[in-house]
Scaffold this active site. Structure first.
Site, PDB file in Angstrom:
ATOM      1  N   ASP A   1       0.850  -1.193   0.000  1.00  0.00           N
ATOM      2  CA  ASP A   1       0.000   0.000   0.000  1.00  0.00           C
ATOM      3  C   ASP A   1       0.881   1.236   0.000  1.00  0.00           C
ATOM      4  O   ASP A   1       2.115   1.135  -0.007  1.00  0.00           O
ATOM      5  CB  ASP A   1      -0.933  -0.026   1.218  1.00  0.00           C
TER       6      ASP A   1
ATOM      7  N   GLU B   1       3.138 -10.238   0.279  1.00  0.00           N
ATOM      8  CA  GLU B   1       3.341  -8.790   0.213  1.00  0.00           C
ATOM      9  C   GLU B   1       4.825  -8.482   0.388  1.00  0.00           C
ATOM     10  O   GLU B   1       5.621  -9.332   0.804  1.00  0.00           O
ATOM     11  CB  GLU B   1       2.520  -8.072   1.290  1.00  0.00           C
TER      12      GLU B   1
ATOM     13  N   ASP C   1       2.481 -17.541  -4.930  1.00  0.00           N
ATOM     14  CA  ASP C   1       3.007 -16.352  -5.615  1.00  0.00           C
ATOM     15  C   ASP C   1       1.895 -15.705  -6.432  1.00  0.00           C
ATOM     16  O   ASP C   1       1.846 -15.817  -7.653  1.00  0.00           O
ATOM     17  CB  ASP C   1       4.186 -16.748  -6.511  1.00  0.00           C
TER      18      ASP C   1
ATOM     19  N   HIS D   1       2.368  -8.759  -3.698  1.00  0.00           N
ATOM     20  CA  HIS D   1       1.248  -7.828  -3.525  1.00  0.00           C
ATOM     21  C   HIS D   1       1.773  -6.391  -3.495  1.00  0.00           C
ATOM     22  O   HIS D   1       2.507  -5.999  -2.589  1.00  0.00           O
ATOM     23  CB  HIS D   1       0.530  -8.160  -2.215  1.00  0.00           C
TER      24      HIS D   1
END
Length: 826
Positions: free
Chosen positions: A210, A590, A581, A533
Site C-alpha cells: 500500500d 506482500e 506467488d 502484492h
C-alpha cells in the site's frame, strides 16, 4: 503493511484489510483476489519437481554448502557435484534426516562444503535427479546487496523515479506531492479530532504494497539500514556500502549511499514530529495514509484519496528518538548539521515520550491503512534509551537502560512491535558505550545465547531454518532474517564460524532450499517470486505495469491463510508450504520496507570478502605514558576483534630503564569478551637518578598480533622540544552537553612525517564518544589520535584533518597544547 503475530497477541490488520481491499478494489475485486492459476500452482507443485533443494543463487567458496533432498529412503543416497560441463568434481553420500515437521516431507542432507572450487552452472545430482544450476563465487551476493537496497529508492514517496537508475519499466512521476489527482503529503490534515493544523510530511518510503507511511515500521527499517553501515564500518567492509555503490540520485556526493537512502526516511520521520508550539509537542504522529483503502492497482501519482495524519503515539515517538540518536552518531562525520538536527529531534522525542508514556495507537484505526497498534512500549523505551546512551553517554539515558527489565532479560526475537533487542545490539557492539564492562559482557553473552538457540532450532530441521515449525506466520521470512541477523551479530562478537554458517544458511532457505523449492526474492533463482502484492508493481493485474524489481522479498509462508487467495488455494498445507506467488495473497506475498531492510542487512554481511581468520591485534591506550617517579600510571589493553579461542596476553619490558615495571598478571580475552579494556599498572621506582629514563613494553601472546607502548619516568623527562607542526582545533557544532569538532594538523617542517600521533589533554570533563579519519583513544583527560593509514604521510606543508563527537557537563574549553609524535606543536 502486513500484520505480524507477536508475543503480545494475534495477527494485525486481518479483518480490516480483507474488508478494506475488497471495497477499495470495487469492480476489480475479483481480479485482485482471483489467483492466476499458472503462478499459484507452480510453487505448490514444486515439491515433486526438483527433489534436490539448493540455494538457487549459489554458495560462497568459504561458506557452508548444504542441500536438502526430499526422499523417503531410509538408507544414505549417493550424490555427485557436477560442473557446467557435466564433469563430476565431488561426491559423497547423503545423511538421512527423516521427517521434517514444518514441511511434512521426509528429507536427507547433503554437505559438499569441502569443495572450494568456483564457477557457474554447478548441479547437485542425487539418484539421477539434478538440482537447479547454481554458482560458487566470492562475488555471489554482490548483486543482491545492491538490488535489495534499490528496493528503497523505488519505494520513495515525493520524488520521481529515474529510468536511468531504476530501469524504464519502473520509472514514474513523484507520488503524493499534491499534483492532481494527488491530494499530496505537503499539506496534510489530521483525522477529525486529532489536530486543527496541517503538516508537510512529504518524502519517506511507502511502507509495503500500500502507499501508507508508518513511523513504527519506518523506524526499524531505517535502524537496520544504518546499523548495516555501522557493522560494516567495524568490520572494515564499509567501502562496499560507500558513495556511488547504489543506484540513487545522491551518488557521488561524498556520503555513503546507504546513509543517503536512510536519510530519505529520516527526514520524513522528523517531519512527523509535532511542532514545538502545538499540543503534545515533540511527539510523533503514528502514521499518514489514505482516508480509504487505495484500489489495486494504483500508481502513486494517480492516487486520488485524501491523506490524513493519525494520532501521535508513544511508540512512534520512541522510534523517532531511537533513530534520531543513531543518526546523530553515524552521520556526524558526513554532515554535522544534520547529525545535530537528528539529536535535537531525538532529545525532544524522548522528553515527550517520558511526559506521555501511554499514548497508544488504537487497534480500530485500520481504515485505509494498518493500525500498527502496540500497547507495551517498554521495549521502545529501552531501545531509545540505548541509542541515546551510545550517542551521548549521558547518565539520564544510562539510568533508563539499567533500570529497564529488558536489560537483564534473555534476548528475544525483534520486529517492529518488539524492539528491545535492537537496543541490546547497539549496547553490545558500539565502541565506548558508557556502561560497566561486566554489563556489556553480559549483554554480549545474552546475544550469543540467543544465537545458539537459533542454531539449535536449525539443527533440528531438514531445511535448517532459524524459526520453529509453528513460526510460519504473516511475515515469516522477516522472522528468518531477523533471527539470522542476531546470529551474525554473534559472529561479530565472537569470531566463531558456526555463527557465520548459520547466518548464511538462512539465506539458503530464502533462496530456494525450502519446502517449495522456491526463491522468495524476485530475480534471484530460476523459480522465484514475481507477483508480490503491490499497487504499482502489479503486472499480474495490469500487463502495462511491471513485476516487482529484482531484490524484492516476499513475506513468506503463513499457516494462518489470512487472505482469500490463500484460503482458496492452500487448504491443508504444511506450515512451511503455505505460500502462493499471487498478487492477491497479501498474507503470504506482500513486500515491506522492514522485511527488505533485514534482507539488505544480511546480504551486505554475506557479501563481505573474508580471506580467512585474521589474528586480532592488541590495542594499547595511550601508546606513550609518563609515570611519576615513585608513583604509577595506567594503560588500557584490549583486542581489535574477537579471538578464535581464549587468548592470554602478557606484558613485558623489552628495553630501557629497569626502574619502570608493569605490575600485572596475564590478561585473558575470550571470544565473547574481547573489547573490554583491561588496565595495566606501570610503576617507577623512586631513586636519585636524574638522567632521562624510559622503557618500551611489549604486549602479546599466542593467537594475537602484539603491540608495543613506551613509558617514561615523569621526573626524569625534560620539556619536549617544539616540533615543526601547527594544529587548528575547531568546534563545528554544539548542543546542551555535546559537540563535534574538527582537528587539523599541518607539517610546518622541511621533512616528511611518515605517520602521526597527535596528543592533547582536555581541561574540562569532555569525553569523546566516536571519531572519524583517525583512531582516537582517551584515558582520563589525555587523548591520543593516530592516523588512519591512508592519511598518515604528511609531506612538508601538508595537512590532515579528523573529527570527533564528545560530551561534556560544564565548560568546554579548547585544549591548550598539542604534541605531534611527542613534540609540542606551535
Amino acid at each position: 503493511m502486513p500484520p505480524v503475530t507477536s508475543r503480545r497477541g494475534g495477527p494485525r490488520r486481518v479483518a480490516a484489510l480483507l474488508t478494506g481491499l475488497a471495497l477499495a478494489a470495487g469492480g476489480m475485486a475479483s481480479t485482485a483476489f482471483t489467483a492466476s492459476p499458472a503462478h499459484a500452482a507452480a510453487p505448490v507443485a514444486a515439491a515433486t519437481d526438483f527433489p534436490v533443494r539448493v540455494n538457487q543463487l549459489g554458495y560462497l567458496p568459504d561458506g557452508p554448502k548444504r542441500a536438502t533432498v526430499v526422499s523417503s529412503a531410509t538408507a544414505p543416497l549417493a550424490w555427485q557435484l557436477r560442473d557446467a560441463s557435466g564433469a563430476q568434481v565431488a561426491s559423497g553420500t547423503t545423511v538421512p534426516y527423516g521427517a521434517d515437521q514444518a514441511s511434512g516431507q521426509s528429507t536427507h542432507l547433503v554437505d559438499f562444503g569441502a569443495y572450494t572450487g568456483t564457477g557457474t552452472g554447478f548441479t547437485l545430482v542425487v539418484g539421477g535427479q539434478a538440482s537447479h544450476p547454481f554458482a560458487i563465487s566470492a562475488a555471489l551476493y554482490d548483486g543482491l546487496r545492491s538490488d535489495s537496497m534499490s528496493f528503497f529508492y523505488q519505494q520513495r514517496s515525493g520524488i520521481a523515479i529515474d529510468a536511468a537508475l531504476a530501469g524504464s519499466a519502473y520509472a514514474r512521476p513523484a507520488g503524493h506531492l499534491g499534483v492532481a489527482p494527488n491530494k499530496g503529503d505537503t499539506n496534510v490534515p489530521c483525522q477529525a479530532g486529532v489536530c486543527d493544523y496541517t503538516l508537510d510530511v512529504r518524502g519517506g518510503w511507502y511502507d509495503a504494497g500500500d502507499q501508507g507511511k508508518y513511523v513504527v515500521n519506518g523506524g526499524i527499517a531505517t535502524w537496520e539500514l544504518v546499523n548495516s553501515f555501522e557493522r560494516a564500518r567495524r568490520s572494515g567492509g564499509d567501502a562496499a556500502l560507500g558513495d556511488s555503490t547504489l543506484r540513487i540520485p545522491e551518488r557521488g556526493n561524498g556520503v555513503p549511499d546507504v546513509l543517503d537512502e536512510a536519510r530519505w526516511e529520516l527526514e520524513f520521520l522528523m517531519r512527523m514530529q509535532v511542532p514545538a508550539d502545538k499540543p503534545m509537542a515533540g511527539m510523533a504522529f503514528h502514521k499518514v495514509h489514505d482516508a480509504h483503502w487505495t484500489a489495486l492497482p494504483t500508481r502513486p501519482e494517480l492516487d486520488p484519496e485524501q491523506r490524513e495524519l493519525h494520532k501521535p503515539s508513544t511508540a512512534a515517538t520512541l522510534n523517532l528518538a531511537a533513530t534520531g540518536a543513531q543518526c546523530a552518531r553515524v552521520y556526524a562525520p558526513y554532515d554535522a548539521a544534520f547529525a545535530s538536527r537528528c539529536l535535537d529531534a531525538a532529545r525532544r522525542a524522548w522528553a515527550a515520550a517520558k511526559a506521555n508514556p501511554a499514548v497508544f495507537a488504537p487497534a480500530t484505526d485500520s481504515t485505509g491503512g494498518g493500525a500498527y497498534e502496540d500497547a507495551d512500549v517498554s521495549d521502545e523505551f529501552y531501545w531509545a534509551a540505548a541509542e541515546l546512551l551510545a550517542t551521548t553517554g549521558e547518565s539520564q539515558y544510562r539510568d533508563a537502560v539499567t533500570s529497564s527489565p529488558h536489560h537483564t532479560e534473555p534476548v528475544d526475537a525483534f520486529w517492529w512491535g518488539g524492539t528491545a533487542t535492537l537496543g541490546r545490539i547497539t549496547l553490545a557492539t558500539v565502541p565506548g558505550v558508557a556502561l560497566p564492562a561486566d554489563d556489556i559482557a553480559r549483554l554480549r553473552g545474552l546475544l550469543t545465547s540467543a544465537a545458539d538457540g537459533y542454531l539449535t532450532t536449525m539443527a533440528g530441521q531438514g531445511y535448517a531454518v532459524p524459526i520453529p515449525a509453528d513460526g510460519y506466520v504473516w511475515g515469516s521470512n522477516s522472522s528468518v532474517l531477523n533471527n539470522a541477523m542476531t546470529i551474525a551479530v554473534a559472529y561479530e562478537l565472537t569470531g566463531q564460524q558456526r555463527y557465520r554458517t548459520g547466518a548464511l544458511e538462512s539465506l539458503d532457505y530464502l533462496l530456494g532450499r525450502n519446502a517449495l523449492d522456491h526463491s522468495y526474492v524476485t530475480g534471484y533463482g530460476p523459480r522465484a517470486s514475481e507477483n508480490q502484492h503491490h499497487r504499482f508493481w502489479a503486472h499480474q493485474n495490469d500487463p502495462s505495469l511491471p513485476h516487482p524489481p529484482a531484490g524484492s522479498l516476499a513475506g513468506g509462508p503463513d499457516k494462518g491463510l489470512e487472505d482469500p487467495v490463500a484460503k482458496a488455494q492452500l487448504q491443508g498445507c504444511a506450515p512451511a508450504a503455505c505460500y502462493v506467488d499471487d498478487i492477491g495473497s497479501y498474507s503470504t506475498n506482500e513486500v515491506a520496507i522492514n522485511w527488505n531492510a533485514s534482507l539488505a542487512w544480511l546480504a551486505a554481511f554475506a557479501a563481505e570478502r573474508r580471506s580467512g581468520p585474521v589474528a586480532p591485534a592488541v590495542q594499547v591506550t595511550p601508546t606513550s605514558v609518563a609515570v611519576p617517579k615513585g608513583g604509577s600510571a595506567k594503560v588500557a589493553v584490549r583486542l581489535s576483534a574477537a579471538p578464535a579461542r581464549d587468548a592470554t596476553v602478557t606484558v613485558a619490558r623489552v628495553s630501557g630503564d629497569a626502574n619502570l615495571s608493569a605490575a600485572t598478571s596475564a590478561l585473558v580475552f575470550t571470544p565473547s569478551d574481547w573489547a573490554t579494556p583491561r588496565d595495566v599498572t606501570l610503576s617507577a621506582t623512586k631513586d636519585a637518578d636524574k638522567a632521562a629514563g624510559g622503557a618500551v613494553f611489549s604486549v602479546g601472546g599466542p593467537g594475537v598480533q602484539a603491540a608495543t607502548f613506551s613509558a617514561t619516568v615523569a621526573d626524569d623527562v625534560p620539556v619536549p622540544p617544539t616540533g615543526s607542526c601547527s594544529v587548528a582545533y575547531k568546534v563545528d557544532s554544539t548542543w546542551s552537553n555535546g559537540f563535534t569538532a574538527t582537528v587539523t594538523v599541518t607539517n610546518t617542517g622541511t621533512s616528511t612525517v611518515p605517520g602521526w600521533t597527535l596528543g592533547w589533554s582536555f581541561a574540562g570533563d569532555q569525553r569523546i564518544s566516536n571519531a572519524w579519519n583517525a583512531t582516537v583513544a582517551q584515558l582520563g583527560s589525555a587523548v591520543t589520535a593516530r592516523d588512519s593509514g591512508w592519511n598518515g604521510t604528511l609531506p612538508p606543508g601538508a595537512s590532515a584533518s579528523f573529527g570527533f563527537q564528545a560530551t561534556y557537563s560544564t565548560a568546554n574549553p579548547a585544549p591548550a597544547r598539542f604534541t605531534l609524535n611527542g613534540a609540542a606543536c606551535a
